[in-house]
Scaffold this motif. Structure first.
Motif, PDB file in Angstrom:
ATOM      1  N   PRO A   1       0.837  -1.204   0.000  1.00 28.61           N
ATOM      2  CA  PRO A   1       0.000   0.000   0.000  1.00 28.61           C
ATOM      3  C   PRO A   1       0.872   1.255   0.000  1.00 28.61           C
ATOM      4  CG  PRO A   1       0.025  -1.006   2.162  1.00 28.61           C
ATOM      5  CD  PRO A   1       0.740  -1.945   1.245  1.00 28.61           C
ATOM      6  N   PRO A   2       0.357   2.332  -0.547  1.00 34.19           N
ATOM      7  CA  PRO A   2       1.143   3.570  -0.550  1.00 34.19           C
ATOM      8  C   PRO A   2       1.321   4.090   0.876  1.00 34.19           C
ATOM      9  CG  PRO A   2      -1.091   4.006  -1.281  1.00 34.19           C
ATOM     10  CD  PRO A   2      -0.946   2.515  -1.165  1.00 34.19           C
ATOM     11  N   PRO A   3       2.415   4.803   1.128  1.00 30.97           N
ATOM     12  CA  PRO A   3       2.621   5.316   2.488  1.00 30.97           C
ATOM     13  C   PRO A   3       1.557   6.346   2.847  1.00 30.97           C
ATOM     14  CG  PRO A   3       4.241   6.228   0.982  1.00 30.97           C
ATOM     15  CD  PRO A   3       3.481   5.189   0.213  1.00 30.97           C
ATOM     16  N   GLY A   4       1.229   6.387   4.114  1.00 30.76           N
ATOM     17  CA  GLY A   4       0.208   7.309   4.581  1.00 30.76           C
ATOM     18  C   GLY A   4       0.749   8.727   4.680  1.00 30.76           C
ATOM     19  N   PRO A   5      -0.121   9.668   4.935  1.00 26.64           N
ATOM     20  CA  PRO A   5       0.324  11.058   5.075  1.00 26.64           C
ATOM     21  C   PRO A   5       1.139  11.229   6.347  1.00 26.64           C
ATOM     22  CG  PRO A   5      -1.973  10.872   5.678  1.00 26.64           C
ATOM     23  CD  PRO A   5      -1.557   9.534   5.126  1.00 26.64           C
ATOM     24  N   PRO A   6       2.013  12.201   6.384  1.00 26.17           N
ATOM     25  CA  PRO A   6       2.805  12.416   7.599  1.00 26.17           C
ATOM     26  C   PRO A   6       1.894  12.876   8.743  1.00 26.17           C
ATOM     27  CG  PRO A   6       3.161  14.197   6.047  1.00 26.17           C
ATOM     28  CD  PRO A   6       2.339  13.159   5.333  1.00 26.17           C
ATOM     29  N   PRO A   7       2.257  12.562   9.977  1.00 25.08           N
ATOM     30  CA  PRO A   7       1.403  12.950  11.101  1.00 25.08           C
ATOM     31  C   PRO A   7       1.359  14.467  11.253  1.00 25.08           C
ATOM     32  CG  PRO A   7       3.478  12.081  11.891  1.00 25.08           C
ATOM     33  CD  PRO A   7       3.453  11.857  10.409  1.00 25.08           C
ATOM     34  N   ALA A   8       0.224  14.938  11.692  1.00 19.29           N
ATOM     35  CA  ALA A   8       0.059  16.366  11.910  1.00 19.29           C
ATOM     36  C   ALA A   8       0.904  16.808  13.098  1.00 19.29           C
ATOM     37  CB  ALA A   8      -1.416  16.686  12.167  1.00 19.29           C
ATOM     38  N   PRO A   9       1.393  18.033  13.089  1.00 19.33           N
ATOM     39  CA  PRO A   9       2.182  18.489  14.228  1.00 19.33           C
ATOM     40  C   PRO A   9       1.313  18.578  15.489  1.00 19.33           C
ATOM     41  CG  PRO A   9       1.752  20.292  12.726  1.00 19.33           C
ATOM     42  CD  PRO A   9       1.253  19.049  12.063  1.00 19.33           C
ATOM     43  N   GLY A  10       1.937  18.396  16.625  1.00 16.05           N
ATOM     44  CA  GLY A  10       1.205  18.506  17.883  1.00 16.05           C
ATOM     45  C   GLY A  10       0.975  17.178  18.559  1.00 16.05           C
ATOM     46  N   PHE A  11       1.325  16.072  17.911  1.00 17.26           N
ATOM     47  CA  PHE A  11       1.171  14.784  18.557  1.00 17.26           C
ATOM     48  C   PHE A  11       2.233  14.617  19.636  1.00 17.26           C
ATOM     49  CE2 PHE A  11      -1.164  13.676  14.685  1.00 17.26           C
ATOM     50  CZ  PHE A  11      -2.261  13.047  15.257  1.00 17.26           C
ATOM     51  N   LEU A  12       1.870  13.951  20.716  1.00 19.40           N
ATOM     52  CA  LEU A  12       2.816  13.712  21.798  1.00 19.40           C
ATOM     53  C   LEU A  12       3.672  12.497  21.464  1.00 19.40           C
ATOM     54  CD1 LEU A  12       0.461  14.212  24.857  1.00 19.40           C
ATOM     55  CD2 LEU A  12       2.135  15.814  23.939  1.00 19.40           C
ATOM     56  N   PRO A  13       4.924  12.503  21.817  1.00 21.10           N
ATOM     57  CA  PRO A  13       5.746  11.324  21.576  1.00 21.10           C
ATOM     58  C   PRO A  13       5.344  10.184  22.504  1.00 21.10           C
ATOM     59  CG  PRO A  13       6.983  12.948  22.803  1.00 21.10           C
ATOM     60  CD  PRO A  13       5.685  13.602  22.412  1.00 21.10           C
ATOM     61  N   ILE A  14       5.574   8.976  22.077  1.00 20.39           N
ATOM     62  CA  ILE A  14       5.197   7.807  22.860  1.00 20.39           C
ATOM     63  C   ILE A  14       6.201   7.556  23.978  1.00 20.39           C
ATOM     64  CG2 ILE A  14       4.800   5.312  22.697  1.00 20.39           C
ATOM     65  CD1 ILE A  14       3.848   5.717  19.894  1.00 20.39           C
ATOM     66  N   ASP A  15       7.422   8.060  23.845  1.00 23.00           N
ATOM     67  CA  ASP A  15       8.510   7.741  24.760  1.00 23.00           C
ATOM     68  C   ASP A  15       8.134   7.932  26.227  1.00 23.00           C
ATOM     69  OD1 ASP A  15       9.573   7.769  22.293  1.00 23.00           O
ATOM     70  OD2 ASP A  15      11.062   9.310  22.688  1.00 23.00           O
ATOM     71  N   GLY A  16       7.652   9.098  26.593  1.00 26.36           N
ATOM     72  CA  GLY A  16       7.375   9.406  27.994  1.00 26.36           C
ATOM     73  C   GLY A  16       6.308   8.510  28.582  1.00 26.36           C
ATOM     74  N   GLY A  17       5.275   8.205  27.833  1.00 24.25           N
ATOM     75  CA  GLY A  17       4.198   7.356  28.334  1.00 24.25           C
ATOM     76  C   GLY A  17       4.648   5.930  28.558  1.00 24.25           C
ATOM     77  N   VAL A  18       5.477   5.423  27.656  1.00 25.07           N
ATOM     78  CA  VAL A  18       5.963   4.058  27.805  1.00 25.07           C
ATOM     79  C   VAL A  18       6.879   3.957  29.016  1.00 25.07           C
ATOM     80  CG1 VAL A  18       7.377   2.269  26.732  1.00 25.07           C
ATOM     81  CG2 VAL A  18       5.721   3.520  25.365  1.00 25.07           C
ATOM     82  N   LEU A  19       7.767   4.916  29.161  1.00 28.59           N
ATOM     83  CA  LEU A  19       8.681   4.907  30.303  1.00 28.59           C
ATOM     84  C   LEU A  19       7.901   5.007  31.609  1.00 28.59           C
ATOM     85  CD1 LEU A  19      11.593   4.883  31.282  1.00 28.59           C
ATOM     86  CD2 LEU A  19      11.584   7.363  31.090  1.00 28.59           C
ATOM     87  N   LEU A  20       6.924   5.880  31.668  1.00 20.14           N
ATOM     88  CA  LEU A  20       6.100   6.019  32.867  1.00 20.14           C
ATOM     89  C   LEU A  20       5.339   4.727  33.153  1.00 20.14           C
ATOM     90  CD1 LEU A  20       5.159   8.032  35.027  1.00 20.14           C
ATOM     91  CD2 LEU A  20       3.258   8.578  33.519  1.00 20.14           C
ATOM     92  N   GLY A  21       4.825   4.073  32.113  1.00 15.04           N
ATOM     93  CA  GLY A  21       4.102   2.812  32.295  1.00 15.04           C
ATOM     94  C   GLY A  21       4.991   1.698  32.816  1.00 15.04           C
ATOM     95  N   VAL A  22       6.231   1.621  32.299  1.00 14.95           N
ATOM     96  CA  VAL A  22       7.170   0.598  32.760  1.00 14.95           C
ATOM     97  C   VAL A  22       7.533   0.825  34.223  1.00 14.95           C
ATOM     98  CG1 VAL A  22       9.530  -0.252  32.484  1.00 14.95           C
ATOM     99  CG2 VAL A  22       8.091   0.072  30.485  1.00 14.95           C
ATOM    100  N   ILE A  23       7.774   2.068  34.587  1.00 15.40           N
ATOM    101  CA  ILE A  23       8.108   2.382  35.985  1.00 15.40           C
ATOM    102  C   ILE A  23       6.942   2.028  36.901  1.00 15.40           C
ATOM    103  CG2 ILE A  23       8.583   4.274  37.583  1.00 15.40           C
ATOM    104  CD1 ILE A  23      10.218   5.570  35.316  1.00 15.40           C
ATOM    105  N   PHE A  24       5.734   2.397  36.496  1.00 11.55           N
ATOM    106  CA  PHE A  24       4.543   2.071  37.287  1.00 11.55           C
ATOM    107  C   PHE A  24       4.379   0.562  37.424  1.00 11.55           C
ATOM    108  CE2 PHE A  24      -0.011   1.066  37.456  1.00 11.55           C
ATOM    109  CZ  PHE A  24      -0.322   1.641  38.670  1.00 11.55           C
ATOM    110  N   ALA A  25       4.592  -0.180  36.329  1.00  8.65           N
ATOM    111  CA  ALA A  25       4.442  -1.629  36.366  1.00  8.65           C
ATOM    112  C   ALA A  25       5.473  -2.268  37.282  1.00  8.65           C
ATOM    113  CB  ALA A  25       4.556  -2.203  34.956  1.00  8.65           C
ATOM    114  N   LEU A  26       6.695  -1.759  37.273  1.00  6.83           N
ATOM    115  CA  LEU A  26       7.724  -2.295  38.154  1.00  6.83           C
ATOM    116  C   LEU A  26       7.361  -2.075  39.625  1.00  6.83           C
ATOM    117  CD1 LEU A  26      11.024  -1.367  36.315  1.00  6.83           C
ATOM    118  CD2 LEU A  26      10.129  -3.643  36.775  1.00  6.83           C
TER     119      LEU A  26
END
Length: 65
Positions: free
Chosen positions: A27-52
């Protein structure tokens, strides 16, 4: 139809289906994401810390009993 004939027919159909799937264009590549999206990094790190912390707490509670 004997069992051997059914197995041969099934094998041939699986091979033909796999050729059809490989022949498809990607399939053709999708459009680039609109500006203003939050990065996933912080949420994943926070979730891992909470899970630990949650896991350690549960282990400590079960070991007390």
């Amino acid at each position: 139809m004997t069992v051997l004939n059914k197995r041969i027919l099934t094998s041939i159909l699986f091979v033909l289906i796999s050729f059809v799937c490989v022949a498809q264009d990607p399939p053709p590549p999708g459009p680039p994401p609109a500006p203003g999206f939050l990065p996933i990094d912080g949420g994943v790190l926070l979730g891992v810390i909470f899970a630990l912390f949650y896991g350690v707490r549960k282990l400590m509670i079960t070991n007390k009993k």
